[in-house]
Motif scaffolding. Structure first.
Motif, short mmCIF file in Angstrom:
data_model
loop_
_atom_site.label_atom_id
_atom_site.label_comp_id
_atom_site.label_asym_id
_atom_site.label_seq_id
_atom_site.Cartn_x
_atom_site.Cartn_y
_atom_site.Cartn_z
N ARG A 86 -2.17 1.83 -18.29
CA ARG A 86 -1.33 2.09 -17.12
C ARG A 86 -0.81 3.52 -17.01
O ARG A 86 -1.00 4.16 -15.99
CB ARG A 86 -0.19 1.10 -17.12
CG ARG A 86 0.81 1.37 -16.01
CD ARG A 86 2.00 0.50 -16.12
NE ARG A 86 1.81 -0.71 -15.36
CZ ARG A 86 2.64 -1.75 -15.39
NH1 ARG A 86 3.68 -1.71 -16.17
NH2 ARG A 86 2.42 -2.80 -14.66
N MET A 90 -1.84 6.40 -14.01
CA MET A 90 -0.84 6.96 -13.11
C MET A 90 -0.79 8.47 -13.20
O MET A 90 -0.68 9.18 -12.20
CB MET A 90 0.52 6.32 -13.38
CG MET A 90 0.46 4.84 -13.08
SD MET A 90 2.02 3.99 -13.12
CE MET A 90 2.76 4.48 -11.62
N CYS A 97 -3.85 14.20 -7.03
CA CYS A 97 -3.07 14.59 -5.85
C CYS A 97 -2.68 16.05 -5.94
O CYS A 97 -2.84 16.82 -5.00
CB CYS A 97 -1.83 13.70 -5.77
SG CYS A 97 -0.75 14.14 -4.41
N VAL A 101 -3.77 19.07 -3.34
CA VAL A 101 -2.73 19.79 -2.58
C VAL A 101 -2.83 21.28 -2.86
O VAL A 101 -2.75 22.10 -1.94
CB VAL A 101 -1.33 19.24 -2.95
CG1 VAL A 101 -0.25 20.14 -2.40
CG2 VAL A 101 -1.16 17.84 -2.41
N LEU A 179 -5.08 18.24 2.09
CA LEU A 179 -3.74 17.75 1.86
C LEU A 179 -3.68 16.23 1.97
O LEU A 179 -3.14 15.54 1.09
CB LEU A 179 -2.79 18.39 2.90
CG LEU A 179 -1.31 18.25 2.65
CD1 LEU A 179 -0.92 19.00 1.41
CD2 LEU A 179 -0.52 18.77 3.84
N ILE A 180 -4.29 15.71 3.01
CA ILE A 180 -4.25 14.26 3.21
C ILE A 180 -5.07 13.54 2.14
O ILE A 180 -4.68 12.47 1.67
CB ILE A 180 -4.74 13.91 4.63
CG1 ILE A 180 -3.74 14.48 5.63
CG2 ILE A 180 -4.89 12.42 4.81
CD1 ILE A 180 -4.12 14.27 7.05
N GLY A 183 -3.05 12.89 -0.76
CA GLY A 183 -2.24 11.68 -0.60
C GLY A 183 -3.05 10.42 -0.87
O GLY A 183 -2.59 9.48 -1.52
N ILE A 184 -4.28 10.42 -0.34
CA ILE A 184 -5.13 9.23 -0.53
C ILE A 184 -5.39 9.00 -2.02
O ILE A 184 -5.36 7.87 -2.52
CB ILE A 184 -6.46 9.41 0.22
CG1 ILE A 184 -6.23 9.69 1.69
CG2 ILE A 184 -7.37 8.24 -0.01
CD1 ILE A 184 -6.30 8.52 2.58
N LEU A 186 -3.52 9.75 -4.39
CA LEU A 186 -2.31 9.28 -5.05
C LEU A 186 -2.26 7.76 -5.11
O LEU A 186 -1.57 7.17 -5.95
CB LEU A 186 -1.08 9.82 -4.30
CG LEU A 186 0.24 9.79 -5.03
CD1 LEU A 186 0.17 10.67 -6.26
CD2 LEU A 186 1.35 10.26 -4.12
N ASN A 187 -3.03 7.11 -4.23
CA ASN A 187 -3.05 5.65 -4.26
C ASN A 187 -3.65 5.11 -5.54
O ASN A 187 -3.48 3.91 -5.83
CB ASN A 187 -3.87 5.11 -3.07
CG ASN A 187 -3.05 5.09 -1.82
OD1 ASN A 187 -2.07 4.37 -1.73
ND2 ASN A 187 -3.43 5.89 -0.86
N CYS A 189 -2.45 5.69 -8.22
CA CYS A 189 -1.25 5.30 -8.98
C CYS A 189 -0.87 3.85 -8.70
O CYS A 189 -0.37 3.15 -9.58
CB CYS A 189 -0.07 6.20 -8.61
SG CYS A 189 -0.22 7.85 -9.23
N VAL A 190 -1.11 3.44 -7.45
CA VAL A 190 -0.81 2.04 -7.11
C VAL A 190 -1.69 1.12 -7.94
O VAL A 190 -1.23 0.12 -8.50
CB VAL A 190 -1.03 1.80 -5.61
CG1 VAL A 190 -0.81 0.35 -5.26
CG2 VAL A 190 -0.12 2.67 -4.80
N SER A 193 -0.39 1.03 -11.43
CA SER A 193 0.79 0.21 -11.66
C SER A 193 0.45 -1.27 -11.77
O SER A 193 1.19 -2.05 -12.35
CB SER A 193 1.82 0.43 -10.55
OG SER A 193 1.28 0.01 -9.33
N LEU A 194 -0.70 -1.64 -11.23
CA LEU A 194 -1.10 -3.05 -11.31
C LEU A 194 -1.70 -3.39 -12.66
O LEU A 194 -1.85 -4.55 -13.00
CB LEU A 194 -2.12 -3.37 -10.22
CG LEU A 194 -1.59 -3.46 -8.80
CD1 LEU A 194 -2.75 -3.48 -7.83
CD2 LEU A 194 -0.75 -4.69 -8.62
#
Lengths: 480, 329
Positions: A86, A90, A97, A101, A179-180, A183-184, A186-187, A189-190, A193-194
Motif C-alpha cells: 500500500r 501511494m 503526478c 505536473v 497537468l490533467i 491528476g489522472i 494520482l488516481n 493512489c486510490v 489505498s484499496l
C-alpha cells in the motif's frame, strides 16, 4: 506425472472477499504502468515541433520511462518487502503526478527526460511490482484468474487513454494536458489505498498455541541477531533466487522471448501501410488487437485456473509463447487487409494469453513470499531485451528493406524461447517430483520424533502442502 | 491523316478559302521548340508570334478524354503559380459521324473566338486550345464543348496553389510564445502577408509589439512569431501569399487560454482522489475496530471456557457457558 505447483504462502490467502477489490486496484496500477508510456506518444509530434527536437530525441522519452520502470523493479521490491504494497503504490501515484505536473512547465527536451521519463518511470515502477505482489498474497486457488483479470488493465487503459489523450490535447494543448494527466495518474493512489495489507489471522481453535508461539518468537529473535550480511541483504532483496532452478529457467526463457516480443506490435501499422493499406485501417488493426487482448486475458486466466491446466501451467505458458511465435512466422503470408485482420486477431489472442500468465508462472515457480524480490529481479534483467528488441528489429528492416524478414526473425526467436521453456520446465517438474518424494519419506521419519514448530530461514525453498501450512507461521512474512 | 485547320466551329473548306488553305499547307512552318511533338496539330503563324514573345515561359499541356457515354462533365484542376504557355486538348471518342459534332471553347461563360484547332483520326475528334497565362485575368475555368444530340463538356480549372497551415486550432497559454507557420508546397510566392481578424474585418499584422513576421530560409514558408501572448491575441489569423497569377490565403485559429482553464479540472481530480482515499481509509479503520471488538469478545469467551475447563468439572460447564454468552451479548 502430475506435478504440483509451489505451495501457498503460510498466511492463508482469503481467495475472495476483499481480494476482488484488490484485483480491481491492481487492474488500475497495472493499467497505468503498461499503458501510459504508449498512450503518451500522442503528444510527441507536437512536442517535437515546439521544442525543435528530432524524432529520435522525442522517442527517448518513452524509452527512458520504460527503462526506469523496469530497472526500478528491485527498488520497488525492497520497499514492498519492508513496508508492504500500500504505501509504495501511494508514493508511486504521488511521484507520477509530480512528474507530469513538472513536465507541463518544462522548456527543453532534457527537462522532459527528467520529469516525464525519470520521475514518472519510478512512479510507475512503484505501481507495477506491488500490484503484482499483492495478488499473490490475496489469492492462491484462484490466483491465475485474479492475475488474468488484473493484467487486463493494460489493454483497457491503452484503448481509453489514447483517444482521451487526443481529446485532452485538442482542448487544452500539451501543457494543460500534462497537468490533467498528472491528476489522472494520482488516481493510482486510490487503487493503492484499496490494497489492504493482510493481517495474519489466528483461528480461534489455535488460541492455546498462540501463547506457546509467542514464547517461541522471543527465543528465535536471539538466534536471528547473529545473521550474516548476506542474509540481511537477502531480507531486503532475495538474491538467493539466482540459485533457484525454476527462477533461472523462467528468467532465461523470458529474456530470449522479449527480444522478439514487442517489435511485431510496434511495426504492425508501418507494415500494413507498406502493404498499401491506408493510415486509418492500419491503426484499426491495432485496435482489433487490443480489443481481442482485452478479452483474451481474463478468459485465459480462467482456463489457466482450471483443474487440468493449473498443475501444468508452465507447459501452458510455453505453448502460449509458441503460439505467438508461430503467428509471427505466418505473418508474411498475410498481404491483404482481411488476412492482416485475421493475423491481428490471432496476435491479440497470443499476446493476451502470454501476458495473462506471465507473472502467474513466476509466482507458481518461486512462491508468493519470494515473488516480490523475484519480480524486481526479473524486470531489471528484462530491461535489456525489451529496450533493445524494437531498435534491432528496426535495423533489420532497414538492412533488408522488407518487413517480412523481421517478422520471421521475431517468430523464430519466440519459438526458440518457447522450446527452451518447455524443455527447462519439463526437467524442473521432474526434479521437483523427485525432491517432493524424498521430502515425504524424510517427514515420515521426522514425525516419530518431536519437531520444533518453526523453520530457520536458510532451509528448503519449497514449502509444504496446504494442510500443513497453517501450523507454521514463517518468519519470512514479507508484508505489513 | 488529314490536317485540317479550322478557324471557327463549322468545318469544311468553302471554295473561296481553298487557295488560302493551299498556301498555308505549302508554307507549313516547322514545329517550334515549345509546341508538343505528340500533338496531332500543326501550329498557326499567329501562335508562332506569341510563342516567340513568351518563349522563356514553360509549356503546360493538359488533356481531357470524353466518350459519348459520359454522363457527367469531366473536370481537371490545375495549379499554377507562375506565368506559362498553356496547351489544352480535348478528345472525343464517338461512333457517330464526326462531321455532325459542333465544337466550341468557353472561358467561364464567355465564348472564345479564335486560336483553337480541330482534327480527327479514325473515330476520335481532337480539339486544342493554346494560350498564355500572364496574370490573374487569364486564370479561371476553360471548357471545351462537343455538341451532338447532347452536350459533352470537359473543363480545366486554373487555380493558384493552396497553402498549408493547420487544420486544428493552435492552443497556447497566456505568457507563452508561439509560432504560426504557413507553407506552400512546391511553389514560391512573391510576397507573404499576415492578417488577423476579429469578426469580418481583416487587420494587417506586423508592427505590433509582440508580433514579428519571419520568412523562412526558403521562400515557400513564412512564420508569425508571437512572444508574450495575451488573451486578446487569440482569434483567427490569415496568411496570404501573393503570386504573379493571384493571391492565396489560409486560415489559422489561435486559442489563448489562461492557466486557470486546465487548473480547474486538475484541482477537481485531486480533490476527488483525496476524498476517495480518506473515505476508503476511514471505512477500513471502522471495520477493523468492529472486528477487533468482536475478536476481543470471542477471546473473552474462549478464556472463560478454558478457565472453566481447567478449574471446574464438566458438570459446571454448561451453566457457566450460558452465563458468559449472555454477558457478552
Amino acid at each position: 506425472m502430475a506435478p504440483m505447483p509451489s505451495a501457498p504462502p503460510p498466511c492463508l490467502p482469503p481467495d475472495g472477499g476483499w481480494g476482488w477489490v484488490v484485483v480491481g486496484a491492481a487492474f488500475i496500477s497495472i493499467g497505468f504502468s503498461y499503458a501510459f508510456p504508449k498512450a503518451v506518444t500522442v503528444f510527441y509530434k507536437e512536442i517535437q515541433e515546439i521544442f525543435h527536437a528530432t524524432h529520435s530525441e522525442i522517442a527517448w522519452i518513452s524509452s527512458i520511462m520504460l527503462a526506469v520502470m523496469y530497472a526500478g523493479g528491485p527498488i520497488s521490491s525492497v520497499l514492498v518487502n519492508k513496508y508492504g504494497s500500500r504505501p509504495v503504490v501511494m508514493v508511486g501515484g504521488l511521484l507520477c503526478c509530480l512528474g507530469m505536473v513538472l513536465a507541463s512547465f518544462s522548456t527543453s527536451v532534457v527537462q522532459l527526460y527528467l520529469t516525464m521519463g525519470f520521475t514518472v518511470g519510478i512512479g510507475l515502477a512503484f505501481n507495477l511490482q506491488p500490484a503484482l505482489t499483492i495478488i499473490g498474497k490475496y489469492f492462491y486457488k484462484k490466483r491465475p484468474m485474479a492475475n488474468g483479470l488484473a493484467m487486463a488493465g493494460s489493454p483497457v487503459f491503452l484503448s481509453t487513454l489514447a483517444p482521451f489523450n487526443q481529446y485532452l490535447f485538442n482542448t487544452y494543448g500539451w501543457k494543460g494536458s500534462f497537468l490533467i494527466l498528472g491528476g489522472i495518474l494520482l488516481n493510482a493512489c486510490v487503487g493503492g489505498s484499496l490494497m489492504r495489507p493482510l493481517v495474519p489471522k489466528q483461528t480461534t481453535s489455535k488460541s492455546k498455541n498462540k501463547i506457546g508461539i509467542k514464547g517461541e518468537d522471543s527465543g528465535l529473535k536471539k538466534i536471528h541477531k547473529k545473521k550474516s550480511t548476506w542474509e540481511r541483504v537477502n531480507k531486503y532483496l532475495d538474491f538467493s533466487l539466482f540459485k533457484h532452478r525454476g527462477f533461472l529457467i523462467y528468467l532465461s526463457g523470458n529474456v530470449i522471448m522479449f527480444v522478439g516480443f514487442f517489435a511485431p506490435i510496434i511495426f504492425l501499422a508501418p507494415y500494413a501501410k507498406d502493404q498499401g493499406i491506408d493510415e486509418y485501417s492500419a491503426a484499426f488493426l491495432l485496435s482489433v488487437m487490443a480489443f481481442v487482448d482485452m478479452f483474451a486475458r481474463p478468459s485465459v486466466g480462467l482456463i489457466a485456473n482450471s483443474k487440468y491446466i493449473r498443475p501444468r501451467i508452465q507447459y501452458f505458458f510455453s505453448f502460449a509463447v509458441m503460439f505467438n511465435g508461430v503467428c509471427h512466422l505466418l505473418c508474411p503470408l498475410a498481404q491483404t487487409y482481411p488476412s492482416l485482420v485475421v493475423y491481428a486477431v490471432f496476435f491479440g489472442l497470443g499476446f493476451g494469453s502470454v501476458s495473462s500468465v506471465l507473472f502467474e508462472t513466476l509466482m507458481d515457480l518461486v512462491g508468493a513470499p519470494r515473488f516480490s524480490s523475484a519480480v524486481g529481479l526479473v524486470t531489471v534483467v528484462e530491461c535489456g531485451p525489451v529496450l533493445l528488441g524494437p531498435p534491432l528489429a528496426g535495423k533489420l528492416v532497414d538492412i533488408t528493406g522488407e518487413y517480412k524478414y523481421m517478422y520471421m526473425a521475431c517468430g523464430a526467436i519466440v519459438v526458440v524461447a518457447s522450446v527452451w521453456l518447455l524443455i527447462g520446465n519439463a526437467i524442473n517438474y521432474r526434479l521437483l517430483e523427485k525432491e517432493k518424494k524424498k521430502k515425504q519419506a524424510r517427514k515420515k521419519i521426522m514425525n516419530t520424533l518431536e519437531s520444533k514448530e518453526s523453520e530457520p530461514l536458510s532451509k528448503s525453498k519449497h514449502l509444504e502442502d496446504v494442510s500443513k501450512a497453517e501450523t507454521i507461521p514463517s518468519e519470512r512474512e514479507t508484508n505489513i | 491523316m488529314r490536317a485540317l485547320p479550322g478557324l471557327r466551329g463549322p468545318r469544311g473548306p468553302t471554295p473561296g478559302l481553298l487557295p488560302f488553305l493551299c498556301l498555308l499547307a505549302a508554307a507549313r512552318p516547322s514545329l517550334a521548340d515549345g509546341s508538343d511533338p505528340d500533338s496531332p496539330f500543326t501550329s498557326l503563324p499567329v501562335r508562332e508570334e506569341m510563342m516567340a514573345k513568351y518563349s522563356n515561359l514553360s509549356l503546360e499541356s493538359h488533356n481531357i478524354s470524353l466518350t459519348e457515354h459520359a454522363s457527367m462533365p469531366i473536370e481537371k484542376n490545375i495549379t499554377l503559380d507562375r506565368p506559362a504557355n498553356i496547351q489544352l486538348t480535348c478528345q472525343l471518342t464517338t461512333s457517330r459521324d464526326l462531321n455532325s459534332v459542333n465544337v466550341t471553347w468557353k472561358k467561364g461563360d464567355e465564348l472564345l473566338e479564335n486560336n483553337y484547332l480541330i482534327n480527327e483520326t479514325g473515330n476520335i475528334l481532337y480539339t486544342q486550345y493554346m494560350f498564355t497565362i500572364i496574370n490573374s485575368k487569364q486564370m479561371g475555368s476553360y471548357s471545351c464543348f462537343f455538341q451532338e444530340e447532347k452536350e459533352l463538356r470537359g473543363t480545366f480549372h486554373f487555380k493558384v496553389p493552396k497553402l498549408h497551415g493547420r487544420n486544428k486550432p493552435l492552443i497556447s497559454y497566456v505568457g507563452d510564445s508561439t509560432v504560426l507557420t504557413c507553407k506552400c508546397e512546391g511553389c514560391f510566392p512573391l510576397n507573404w502577408t499576415w492578417y488577423s481578424s476579429n469578426g469580418s474585418v481583416q487587420v494587417p499584422v506586423g508592427v505590433q509589439k509582440n508580433k514579428c513576421v519571419m520568412n523562412g530560409t526558403y521562400a515557400n514558408e513564412t512564420s508569425l512569431k508571437i512572444t508574450w501572448l495575451l488573451e486578446e491575441d487569440g482569434g483567427s489569423y490569415w496568411c496570404r501569399a501573393l503570386f504573379q497569377l493571384g493571391e492565396s490565403e489560409e486560415h489559422i485559429e489561435l486559442v489563448v487560454l489562461s492557466y486557470l482553464v486546465p487548473l480547474k479540472p486538475f484541482l477537481a481530480i485531486v480533490a476527488e482522489v483525496v476524498l476517495l482515499v480518506t473515505v476508503i481509509l476511514l471505512c477500513e479503520k471502522y471495520t477493523q475496530k468492529k472486528q477487533q471488538h468482536s475478536d476481543n469478545e470471542k477471546e473473552f469467551e474462549q478464556i472463560e471456557q478454558l478457565k472453566s475447563d481447567d478449574s471446574n468439572g464438566i458438570e459446571n460447564n454448561a451453566p457457566r457457558l450460558r452465563k458468559t454468552e449472555s454477558a457478552a451479548q
